[in-house]
Design a protein around this motif. Sequence first.
Motif, PDB file in Angstrom:
ATOM      1  N   TRP A   1      58.381  56.823  15.578  1.00  0.00           N
ATOM      2  CA  TRP A   1      58.855  57.713  14.519  1.00  0.00           C
ATOM      3  C   TRP A   1      60.369  57.641  14.358  1.00  0.00           C
ATOM      4  CZ3 TRP A   1      62.294  61.456  15.973  1.00  0.00           C
ATOM      5  CH2 TRP A   1      62.329  61.787  17.321  1.00  0.00           C
ATOM      6  N   TYR A   2      61.090  57.318  15.426  1.00  0.00           N
ATOM      7  CA  TYR A   2      62.556  57.296  15.377  1.00  0.00           C
ATOM      8  C   TYR A   2      63.101  55.903  15.114  1.00  0.00           C
ATOM      9  CZ  TYR A   2      61.620  55.810  20.154  1.00  0.00           C
ATOM     10  OH  TYR A   2      61.139  55.147  21.242  1.00  0.00           O
ATOM     11  N   GLY A   3      62.233  54.915  15.064  1.00  0.00           N
ATOM     12  CA  GLY A   3      62.711  53.550  14.836  1.00  0.00           C
ATOM     13  C   GLY A   3      61.965  52.577  15.735  1.00  0.00           C
ATOM     14  N   TYR A   4      62.583  51.468  16.041  1.00  0.00           N
ATOM     15  CA  TYR A   4      61.931  50.463  16.881  1.00  0.00           C
ATOM     16  C   TYR A   4      62.340  50.613  18.328  1.00  0.00           C
ATOM     17  CZ  TYR A   4      60.349  48.204  12.672  1.00  0.00           C
ATOM     18  OH  TYR A   4      59.729  47.949  11.491  1.00  0.00           O
ATOM     19  N   LYS A   5      61.339  50.571  19.180  1.00  0.00           N
ATOM     20  CA  LYS A   5      61.591  50.721  20.608  1.00  0.00           C
ATOM     21  C   LYS A   5      61.672  49.341  21.256  1.00  0.00           C
ATOM     22  CE  LYS A   5      59.329  52.979  24.566  1.00  0.00           C
ATOM     23  NZ  LYS A   5      59.811  52.395  25.650  1.00  0.00           N
ATOM     24  N   PHE A   6      62.729  49.116  22.027  1.00  0.00           N
ATOM     25  CA  PHE A   6      62.847  47.862  22.778  1.00  0.00           C
ATOM     26  C   PHE A   6      63.761  48.069  23.979  1.00  0.00           C
ATOM     27  CE2 PHE A   6      67.142  47.009  21.363  1.00  0.00           C
ATOM     28  CZ  PHE A   6      67.204  47.615  20.116  1.00  0.00           C
ATOM     29  N   ALA A   7      63.576  47.249  24.969  1.00  0.00           N
ATOM     30  CA  ALA A   7      64.418  47.323  26.166  1.00  0.00           C
ATOM     31  C   ALA A   7      65.736  46.625  25.885  1.00  0.00           C
ATOM     32  CB  ALA A   7      63.710  46.669  27.341  1.00  0.00           C
ATOM     33  N   LYS A   8      66.800  47.206  26.428  1.00  0.00           N
ATOM     34  CA  LYS A   8      68.136  46.647  26.209  1.00  0.00           C
ATOM     35  C   LYS A   8      68.229  45.179  26.605  1.00  0.00           C
ATOM     36  CE  LYS A   8      72.136  49.649  26.232  1.00  0.00           C
ATOM     37  NZ  LYS A   8      72.567  50.793  26.997  1.00  0.00           N
ATOM     38  N   GLU A   9      67.577  44.839  27.712  1.00  0.00           N
ATOM     39  CA  GLU A   9      67.670  43.456  28.195  1.00  0.00           C
ATOM     40  C   GLU A   9      66.870  42.480  27.333  1.00  0.00           C
ATOM     41  OE1 GLU A   9      66.621  46.057  29.913  1.00  0.00           O
ATOM     42  OE2 GLU A   9      64.756  45.643  30.978  1.00  0.00           O
ATOM     43  N   ASP A  10      66.047  43.020  26.418  1.00  0.00           N
ATOM     44  CA  ASP A  10      65.280  42.152  25.526  1.00  0.00           C
ATOM     45  C   ASP A  10      66.014  41.872  24.218  1.00  0.00           C
ATOM     46  OD1 ASP A  10      63.135  41.705  27.147  1.00  0.00           O
ATOM     47  OD2 ASP A  10      62.016  43.429  26.430  1.00  0.00           O
ATOM     48  N   ARG A  11      67.223  42.427  24.096  1.00  0.00           N
ATOM     49  CA  ARG A  11      67.991  42.228  22.871  1.00  0.00           C
ATOM     50  C   ARG A  11      69.108  41.220  23.115  1.00  0.00           C
ATOM     51  NH1 ARG A  11      72.324  43.712  20.279  1.00  0.00           N
ATOM     52  NH2 ARG A  11      72.210  44.253  18.087  1.00  0.00           N
TER      53      ARG A  11
ATOM     54  N   SER B   1      81.498  19.072   7.534  1.00  0.00           N
ATOM     55  CA  SER B   1      81.974  19.535   8.840  1.00  0.00           C
ATOM     56  C   SER B   1      82.663  20.890   8.710  1.00  0.00           C
ATOM     57  CB  SER B   1      82.923  18.511   9.440  1.00  0.00           C
ATOM     58  OG  SER B   1      83.994  18.277   8.564  1.00  0.00           O
ATOM     59  N   GLN B   2      82.590  21.476   7.525  1.00  0.00           N
ATOM     60  CA  GLN B   2      83.226  22.780   7.292  1.00  0.00           C
ATOM     61  C   GLN B   2      82.261  23.900   7.652  1.00  0.00           C
ATOM     62  OE1 GLN B   2      85.645  23.302   3.752  1.00  0.00           O
ATOM     63  NE2 GLN B   2      87.017  22.368   5.236  1.00  0.00           N
ATOM     64  N   ILE B   3      82.182  24.191   8.950  1.00  0.00           N
ATOM     65  CA  ILE B   3      81.268  25.214   9.438  1.00  0.00           C
ATOM     66  C   ILE B   3      82.089  26.381   9.954  1.00  0.00           C
ATOM     67  CG2 ILE B   3      79.367  25.687  11.019  1.00  0.00           C
ATOM     68  CD1 ILE B   3      78.647  23.431   9.226  1.00  0.00           C
ATOM     69  N   GLU B   4      81.724  27.584   9.571  1.00  0.00           N
ATOM     70  CA  GLU B   4      82.424  28.750  10.099  1.00  0.00           C
ATOM     71  C   GLU B   4      81.477  29.629  10.888  1.00  0.00           C
ATOM     72  OE1 GLU B   4      84.222  30.736   6.839  1.00  0.00           O
ATOM     73  OE2 GLU B   4      82.335  31.222   5.856  1.00  0.00           O
ATOM     74  N   GLU B   5      82.039  30.269  11.933  1.00  0.00           N
ATOM     75  CA  GLU B   5      81.239  31.111  12.798  1.00  0.00           C
ATOM     76  C   GLU B   5      81.243  32.540  12.288  1.00  0.00           C
ATOM     77  OE1 GLU B   5      82.197  30.745  16.954  1.00  0.00           O
ATOM     78  OE2 GLU B   5      81.320  32.700  17.403  1.00  0.00           O
ATOM     79  N   GLY B   6      80.153  33.255  12.491  1.00  0.00           N
ATOM     80  CA  GLY B   6      80.090  34.654  12.081  1.00  0.00           C
ATOM     81  C   GLY B   6      78.966  35.376  12.791  1.00  0.00           C
ATOM     82  N   TYR B   7      78.632  36.547  12.287  1.00  0.00           N
ATOM     83  CA  TYR B   7      77.565  37.328  12.906  1.00  0.00           C
ATOM     84  C   TYR B   7      76.950  38.229  11.854  1.00  0.00           C
ATOM     85  CZ  TYR B   7      81.325  40.744  12.880  1.00  0.00           C
ATOM     86  OH  TYR B   7      82.345  41.567  12.485  1.00  0.00           O
ATOM     87  N   GLN B   8      75.801  38.806  12.187  1.00  0.00           N
ATOM     88  CA  GLN B   8      75.132  39.723  11.279  1.00  0.00           C
ATOM     89  C   GLN B   8      75.297  41.144  11.764  1.00  0.00           C
ATOM     90  OE1 GLN B   8      70.978  38.670  10.996  1.00  0.00           O
ATOM     91  NE2 GLN B   8      71.317  38.000   8.915  1.00  0.00           N
ATOM     92  N   LEU B   9      75.376  42.076  10.838  1.00  0.00           N
ATOM     93  CA  LEU B   9      75.437  43.482  11.205  1.00  0.00           C
ATOM     94  C   LEU B   9      74.110  44.151  10.907  1.00  0.00           C
ATOM     95  CD1 LEU B   9      78.854  44.952  10.029  1.00  0.00           C
ATOM     96  CD2 LEU B   9      78.026  44.664  12.352  1.00  0.00           C
ATOM     97  N   ASP B  10      73.679  45.001  11.824  1.00  0.00           N
ATOM     98  CA  ASP B  10      72.533  45.874  11.579  1.00  0.00           C
ATOM     99  C   ASP B  10      73.072  47.241  11.245  1.00  0.00           C
ATOM    100  OD1 ASP B  10      70.592  44.070  12.099  1.00  0.00           O
ATOM    101  OD2 ASP B  10      70.248  44.693  14.172  1.00  0.00           O
ATOM    102  N   LYS B  11      72.477  47.900  10.255  1.00  0.00           N
ATOM    103  CA  LYS B  11      72.936  49.243   9.927  1.00  0.00           C
ATOM    104  C   LYS B  11      71.906  50.266  10.375  1.00  0.00           C
ATOM    105  CE  LYS B  11      76.346  48.816   6.385  1.00  0.00           C
ATOM    106  NZ  LYS B  11      76.606  48.748   4.955  1.00  0.00           N
ATOM    107  N   GLY B  12      72.387  51.281  11.079  1.00  0.00           N
ATOM    108  CA  GLY B  12      71.512  52.357  11.486  1.00  0.00           C
ATOM    109  C   GLY B  12      71.960  53.622  10.792  1.00  0.00           C
ATOM    110  N   TYR B  13      71.578  54.777  11.329  1.00  0.00           N
ATOM    111  CA  TYR B  13      72.004  56.039  10.744  1.00  0.00           C
ATOM    112  C   TYR B  13      73.463  56.283  11.099  1.00  0.00           C
ATOM    113  CZ  TYR B  13      67.193  56.999   9.644  1.00  0.00           C
ATOM    114  OH  TYR B  13      65.935  56.921   9.129  1.00  0.00           O
ATOM    115  N   GLY B  14      74.357  56.013  10.170  1.00  0.00           N
ATOM    116  CA  GLY B  14      75.767  56.268  10.386  1.00  0.00           C
ATOM    117  C   GLY B  14      76.439  55.340  11.380  1.00  0.00           C
ATOM    118  N   GLU B  15      75.776  54.289  11.786  1.00  0.00           N
ATOM    119  CA  GLU B  15      76.406  53.377  12.727  1.00  0.00           C
ATOM    120  C   GLU B  15      76.030  51.949  12.374  1.00  0.00           C
ATOM    121  OE1 GLU B  15      74.894  54.198  16.605  1.00  0.00           O
ATOM    122  OE2 GLU B  15      72.846  53.772  16.015  1.00  0.00           O
ATOM    123  N   THR B  16      76.893  51.059  12.742  1.00  0.00           N
ATOM    124  CA  THR B  16      76.578  49.646  12.560  1.00  0.00           C
ATOM    125  C   THR B  16      76.665  48.963  13.908  1.00  0.00           C
ATOM    126  OG1 THR B  16      78.894  49.276  12.047  1.00  0.00           O
ATOM    127  CG2 THR B  16      77.402  49.413  10.185  1.00  0.00           C
TER     128      THR B  16
END
Length: 68
Positions: A39-49, A10-25
């Motif tokens: 060419w600049y990366g992956y294209k996606f709509a904000k509402e799809d994330r 029952s020892q479960i802890e909550e967390g999250y994953q970080l994505d690293k981009g160019y100079g930003e996380t």
Amino acid sequence: MRDCPRCGSSQIEEGYQLDKGYGETHLGGFIRGKPDKRWYGYKFAKEDRIPITQYRCKRCGFLESYAK
Ligand SMILES: [Zn+2]
């Protein structure tokens, strides 16, 4: 929060994953649909994330991810 589906601890802890981009996380996210690589990366709509929350079992390390 329920117990670990693998070892029953029952020892479960909550967390999250970080994505690293160019100079930003940013928070890792689930993107609906197929990857659309440009060419600049992956294209996606904000509402799809959807941010991913993860739960980790402290005993066996099992990870469970939720995109909500
Ligand atoms: Zn476990």
